[in-house]
Design a protein around this motif. Structure first.
Motif, PDB file in Angstrom:
ATOM      1  N   GLU A  13       0.899  -1.242  -0.035  1.00 38.86           N
ATOM      2  CA  GLU A  13       0.080   0.024  -0.061  1.00 38.86           C
ATOM      3  C   GLU A  13       0.899   1.280  -0.045  1.00 38.86           C
ATOM      4  O   GLU A  13       0.508   2.242  -0.583  1.00 38.86           O
ATOM      5  N   SER A  14       1.873   1.160   0.727  1.00 32.91           N
ATOM      6  CA  SER A  14       2.822   2.441   0.990  1.00 32.91           C
ATOM      7  C   SER A  14       3.486   2.644  -0.648  1.00 32.91           C
ATOM      8  O   SER A  14       3.588   3.875  -1.167  1.00 32.91           O
ATOM      9  N   SER A  15       3.868   1.549  -1.325  1.00 33.43           N
ATOM     10  CA  SER A  15       4.385   1.924  -2.668  1.00 33.43           C
ATOM     11  C   SER A  15       3.210   2.520  -3.628  1.00 33.43           C
ATOM     12  O   SER A  15       3.685   2.972  -4.441  1.00 33.43           O
ATOM     13  N   LEU A  16       1.971   2.064  -3.525  1.00 36.82           N
ATOM     14  CA  LEU A  16       0.996   2.262  -4.478  1.00 36.82           C
ATOM     15  C   LEU A  16       0.759   3.852  -4.092  1.00 36.82           C
ATOM     16  O   LEU A  16       0.617   4.814  -4.998  1.00 36.82           O
ATOM     17  N   GLN A  17       0.832   4.324  -2.862  1.00 37.23           N
ATOM     18  CA  GLN A  17       0.855   5.779  -2.375  1.00 37.23           C
ATOM     19  C   GLN A  17       1.941   6.706  -3.093  1.00 37.23           C
ATOM     20  O   GLN A  17       1.621   7.577  -3.463  1.00 37.23           O
ATOM     21  N   ALA A  18       3.075   5.855  -3.049  1.00 34.62           N
ATOM     22  CA  ALA A  18       4.224   6.533  -3.941  1.00 34.62           C
ATOM     23  C   ALA A  18       4.059   6.743  -5.311  1.00 34.62           C
ATOM     24  O   ALA A  18       4.390   7.545  -6.039  1.00 34.62           O
ATOM     25  N   VAL A  19       3.274   5.657  -5.802  1.00 36.29           N
ATOM     26  CA  VAL A  19       2.842   5.736  -7.400  1.00 36.29           C
ATOM     27  C   VAL A  19       2.110   7.015  -7.756  1.00 36.29           C
ATOM     28  O   VAL A  19       2.327   7.745  -8.594  1.00 36.29           O
ATOM     29  N   ASP A  20       0.816   6.959  -6.981  1.00 36.14           N
ATOM     30  CA  ASP A  20       0.030   8.245  -7.015  1.00 36.14           C
ATOM     31  C   ASP A  20       0.778   9.702  -6.879  1.00 36.14           C
ATOM     32  O   ASP A  20       0.514  10.428  -7.710  1.00 36.14           O
TER      33      ASP A  20
END
Length: 292
Positions: A13-20
């Motif tokens: 989830e943390s890396s998906l926030q980084a993508v956004d």
């Protein structure tokens, strides 16, 4: 070769926030996004089943993580060019190598395989401490990540590490149509107070405050002369630097700190203040290297 915004992805989830966050950042700066997933799946080939394609489940999982992140980036903003790749390499090594030709490297604050209670993932910390380009660790609340406050906080450290960080902060403020809040802290050591009269104590306090103001002006004056369109508020604050910055980060879109890079030193190169804010900050943190 045009620079890209490199994003470390691992499916968390943390890396998906980084993508956004990275897609929004890329749109501001008109940059492409390069999504990188790196893991040493070939090291464990004996433990993975081999499919008819001749590929291990580790390799297939890596490709799925990259494909999912790329799709997410495209859905976030179709106008931002996004490409992804899965690398059979150590994660930190791969991101450091990608950072040599990047505008910045973006990571989440905690990886997929790390404990839920950990403050900052080991990969993010290692990359922030060693990269030759700016590293942004995406953390904090949704409003901070979405840029709701219109404020970039700049931590002004020693002049030797302040120039690159200050320029980065102004560049970010311009792209975001935001203001810069530049802060230099000072703290009069307690032992300096012992045995002094009130007047002597006040004189010592004034000396430390004036020194902090001089450093702040030394770093900011040349940059403001070059770019006077950015609103920059200067603050000299008594207190421990990390605590002052953490308090200010609660109403900031980005906190920018500098980090010296010594060519003869290959270990982690982060000061105590940078280390503290990376673990506890309420907004994304940009660590900007300054080479000696």
């Amino acid at each position: 070769m045009s620079l890209s915004l490199v994003v470390g992805v691992d499916g968390s989830e943390s890396s998906l926030q980084a993508v956004d966050w990275a897609v929004d950042e890329a749109a501001r700066h008109r940059l492409p996004v390069r999504l990188v997933h790196a893991s040493r799946w070939e090291r464990y080939e004996g433990g993975f089943p081999i499919f008819a394609t001749g590929r291990t489940s580790g390799e297939i999982l890596a490709e799925r993580i990259v494909a999912s992140a790329t799709e997410r980036a495209t859905l976030r903003n179709p106008d931002v060019k996004a490409c992804g790749e899965a690398l059979a390499e150590d994660t930190v090594t791969a991101l450091l190598a990608a950072g040599r030709e990047a505008f910045a490297v973006v990571t989440g604050s905690r990886g997929r395989g790390e404990l839920a209670g950990s403050l900052l993932g080991s990969v993010s910390l290692a990359v922030a401490a060693r990269a030759v380009c700016p590293v942004v660790v995406v953390r904090g609340g949704e409003r901070n990540r979405e840029g709701a406050f219109g404020r970039v906080v700049l931590a002004v450290g020693d002049p030797a590490e302040g120039s690159a960080a200050a320029r980065f902060a102004f560049h970010e403020a311009r792209a975001r149509n935001a203001e810069v809040q530049a802060v230099r802290t000072w703290l009069c050591p307690a032992e300096r107070h012992a045995g002094r009269t009130l007047c002597a104590h006040e004189a010592t306090t004034l000396l430390y405050e004036e020194q902090a103001t001089r450093i702040l002006n030394e770093v900011l004056d040349p940059i403001e002369r070059e770019d006077d369109a950015i609103t920059c508020h200067r603050a000299v604050v008594e207190g421990r630097a990390y605590q002052v910055l953490l308090d200010m980060s609660e109403r900031a879109d980005l906190l920018v700190v500098g980090a010296l890079r010594r060519p003869d030193h290959t270990g982690l190169q982060l000061g105590r203040v940078s280390h503290a804010v990376l673990h506890h900050c309420a907004c994304p943190v940009a660590v900007v290297p300054e080479r000696l």
